[in-house]
Enzyme design. Sequence first.
Site, PDB file in Angstrom:
ATOM      1  N   CYS A  57       0.825  -1.210   0.000  1.00 31.25           N
ATOM      2  CA  CYS A  57       0.000   0.000   0.000  1.00 31.25           C
ATOM      3  C   CYS A  57       0.860   1.260   0.000  1.00 31.25           C
ATOM      4  O   CYS A  57       0.334   2.365   0.131  1.00 31.25           O
ATOM      5  CB  CYS A  57      -0.917  -0.007   1.215  1.00 31.25           C
ATOM      6  SG  CYS A  57      -0.009   0.099   2.771  1.00 31.25           S
ATOM      7  N   CYS A  60       4.807   1.933   3.980  1.00 30.61           N
ATOM      8  CA  CYS A  60       6.151   1.998   4.576  1.00 30.61           C
ATOM      9  C   CYS A  60       6.929   3.191   4.023  1.00 30.61           C
ATOM     10  O   CYS A  60       7.653   3.861   4.760  1.00 30.61           O
ATOM     11  CB  CYS A  60       6.900   0.688   4.339  1.00 30.61           C
ATOM     12  SG  CYS A  60       6.181  -0.683   5.247  1.00 30.61           S
ATOM     13  N   CYS A 153       4.705  -7.026   4.793  1.00 34.95           N
ATOM     14  CA  CYS A 153       4.455  -7.728   3.520  1.00 34.95           C
ATOM     15  C   CYS A 153       5.756  -8.251   2.924  1.00 34.95           C
ATOM     16  O   CYS A 153       5.843  -9.408   2.518  1.00 34.95           O
ATOM     17  CB  CYS A 153       3.751  -6.795   2.530  1.00 34.95           C
ATOM     18  SG  CYS A 153       2.200  -6.135   3.148  1.00 34.95           S
ATOM     19  N   CYS A 196       3.534  -2.794  10.412  1.00 38.65           N
ATOM     20  CA  CYS A 196       2.616  -2.326   9.384  1.00 38.65           C
ATOM     21  C   CYS A 196       2.104  -0.940   9.756  1.00 38.65           C
ATOM     22  O   CYS A 196       1.104  -0.828  10.439  1.00 38.65           O
ATOM     23  CB  CYS A 196       1.464  -3.324   9.242  1.00 38.65           C
ATOM     24  SG  CYS A 196       0.409  -3.019   7.830  1.00 38.65           S
ATOM     25  N   HIS A 234       4.193  -7.471  25.874  1.00 37.59           N
ATOM     26  CA  HIS A 234       3.487  -7.780  27.123  1.00 37.59           C
ATOM     27  C   HIS A 234       4.365  -7.519  28.356  1.00 37.59           C
ATOM     28  O   HIS A 234       3.870  -7.091  29.398  1.00 37.59           O
ATOM     29  CB  HIS A 234       3.076  -9.252  27.073  1.00 37.59           C
ATOM     30  CG  HIS A 234       2.151  -9.698  28.154  1.00 37.59           C
ATOM     31  ND1 HIS A 234       0.901  -9.159  28.349  1.00 37.59           N
ATOM     32  CD2 HIS A 234       2.288 -10.666  29.098  1.00 37.59           C
ATOM     33  CE1 HIS A 234       0.307  -9.772  29.360  1.00 37.59           C
ATOM     34  NE2 HIS A 234       1.128 -10.683  29.834  1.00 37.59           N
ATOM     35  N   CYS A 237       4.420  -3.557  28.834  1.00 36.96           N
ATOM     36  CA  CYS A 237       3.178  -2.820  28.576  1.00 36.96           C
ATOM     37  C   CYS A 237       2.785  -1.943  29.767  1.00 36.96           C
ATOM     38  O   CYS A 237       2.823  -2.396  30.917  1.00 36.96           O
ATOM     39  CB  CYS A 237       2.058  -3.813  28.287  1.00 36.96           C
ATOM     40  SG  CYS A 237       0.512  -2.992  27.875  1.00 36.96           S
ATOM     41  N   CYS A 261      -6.563  -3.670  30.501  1.00 34.50           N
ATOM     42  CA  CYS A 261      -5.822  -4.545  29.581  1.00 34.50           C
ATOM     43  C   CYS A 261      -6.694  -4.922  28.380  1.00 34.50           C
ATOM     44  O   CYS A 261      -7.887  -5.195  28.521  1.00 34.50           O
ATOM     45  CB  CYS A 261      -5.400  -5.805  30.330  1.00 34.50           C
ATOM     46  SG  CYS A 261      -4.750  -7.082  29.246  1.00 34.50           S
ATOM     47  N   CYS A 267      -5.602  -8.398  21.909  1.00 28.08           N
ATOM     48  CA  CYS A 267      -4.215  -7.933  21.991  1.00 28.08           C
ATOM     49  C   CYS A 267      -3.236  -9.104  21.828  1.00 28.08           C
ATOM     50  O   CYS A 267      -3.355 -10.130  22.495  1.00 28.08           O
ATOM     51  CB  CYS A 267      -3.959  -7.228  23.317  1.00 28.08           C
ATOM     52  SG  CYS A 267      -2.307  -6.509  23.370  1.00 28.08           S
ATOM     53  N   CYS A 276       7.757  -0.776  19.978  1.00 28.67           N
ATOM     54  CA  CYS A 276       6.794   0.336  19.864  1.00 28.67           C
ATOM     55  C   CYS A 276       6.591   1.007  21.217  1.00 28.67           C
ATOM     56  O   CYS A 276       6.424   2.223  21.301  1.00 28.67           O
ATOM     57  CB  CYS A 276       5.450  -0.169  19.343  1.00 28.67           C
ATOM     58  SG  CYS A 276       5.523  -0.843  17.690  1.00 28.67           S
ATOM     59  N   CYS A 288      -0.154   1.765  19.207  1.00 27.92           N
ATOM     60  CA  CYS A 288      -1.495   1.180  19.310  1.00 27.92           C
ATOM     61  C   CYS A 288      -2.054   1.190  20.729  1.00 27.92           C
ATOM     62  O   CYS A 288      -3.135   1.718  20.983  1.00 27.92           O
ATOM     63  CB  CYS A 288      -1.467  -0.236  18.749  1.00 27.92           C
ATOM     64  SG  CYS A 288      -0.899  -0.250  17.040  1.00 27.92           S
ATOM     65  N   CYS A 295      -2.484  -4.343  20.475  1.00 34.89           N
ATOM     66  CA  CYS A 295      -1.382  -4.644  19.551  1.00 34.89           C
ATOM     67  C   CYS A 295      -1.855  -5.806  18.689  1.00 34.89           C
ATOM     68  O   CYS A 295      -2.200  -6.869  19.212  1.00 34.89           O
ATOM     69  CB  CYS A 295      -0.127  -5.040  20.340  1.00 34.89           C
ATOM     70  SG  CYS A 295       1.172  -5.732  19.293  1.00 34.89           S
ATOM     71  N   CYS A 298       1.697  -6.874  14.383  1.00 35.10           N
ATOM     72  CA  CYS A 298       2.176  -6.728  13.004  1.00 35.10           C
ATOM     73  C   CYS A 298       3.684  -6.916  12.887  1.00 35.10           C
ATOM     74  O   CYS A 298       4.222  -6.936  11.784  1.00 35.10           O
ATOM     75  CB  CYS A 298       1.736  -5.398  12.405  1.00 35.10           C
ATOM     76  SG  CYS A 298       2.494  -3.950  13.147  1.00 35.10           S
TER      77      CYS A 298
END
Length: 356
Positions: A57, A60, A153, A196, A234, A237, A261, A267, A276, A288, A295, A298
């Site tokens: 798409c 990136c 991808c 992603c 996890h 988090c 949670c 998740c 992230c 996210c 999450c 991805c």
Amino acid sequence: MDTLFLRPKPTRREFLQVATASLALLGLSQALSPRVVKALEETSGKPAVVWLHGQECTGCSESFVNSLDPTAAAIILDTISLRYHETLMAASGYHAEEALEDAISENGYLLVIEGAIPLADDGLYCTIGGKTFKDIVRESVKNAAAVICVGSCASFGGFPAAGPTDAVGFLYKNTKKHHEFDDVLGDKPVINLPRCPMHPESLVAIIVHYLTFGDIPPLDDFQRPIAFYGELMHDNCPRRGQFEAGHFLTDWGDPNQAGYCLYLKGCKGPWARHDCWKRGWNGTSAYCINVNAPCIGCSEPEFYERFSPLYDRQFDVTLPGIGKVDIDKVMATVAAIAAAGIGIDTVITKLKGEES
Ligand code: SF4
Ligand code: SF4
């Protein structure tokens, strides 16, 4: 875009900023900054980079160039010689195809692949300039120094791998390694940067590392840099305390559940390795879970097909020292004893004891 292309040559101070940020990302000593700055200054205009697009798409590329702080991306685009990129290059049609042929006739470029590669019907489902993407990748790998797969991808097949075109990542279809390009790849290094979209800072850091040290940082079993994919979501988090307390969000509209949670909302944090939680996106702390979405994993080879439906819980949790946990049983017990203020760990341990 103007900030990206209509800017003066980078200053030494800007090189230093990129060096400092990249070393921090890679977990390397800041004492190496002068070496990185020297490498960036001296390699200006090289190496060549060829950036291919397949079934994707362009998210990136967007992620890379639309970063809120475009300095790092701009400096890298100044430092490297971007010889082919369908979205960013001025040329089109035959001129673009000639640019690709010229670039890959030389040796030693970095090959960036964005998008999956469909193999069904001899690659017919993605063609560019009359050639299948499969053949373009094959031709482009031959003289490359290294291959960088950006996004889910190109790394593992991502969304297209769930479709009917037998789409694959460059080395993997989900968790399974394929050997479609082994004959042209040889022992060239391959770096996967799934997510992603790809996190822009990870590509900057990989290129900086390559320019400075002439090699790539340590990778995990799926060719992902350990510096970016070494830890579980996890385990880091901000909602882990809610998980431990048995506070699971079931209704996004209920203000009393704010910050709970997101495990029951699908998740995949207990299975997803990435950073992230550490650096967020677009130069901010947003990602996210911070914006109240689970999450969806991805960063993982199982994404998308194995993790779909994304907002449904599909797996049981396995906790260290406790083993597999039946969350429905836990939830029922937690609800029953909530008034007693007993933690979820106690409940899980008790249930495990009853089972055995
Ligand atoms: S299940 Fe997801 S939201 Fe819950 S603690 Fe783990 S990573 Fe965080
Ligand atoms: S938090 Fe999870 S789903 Fe969101 S971008 Fe990071 S790896 Fe992907």
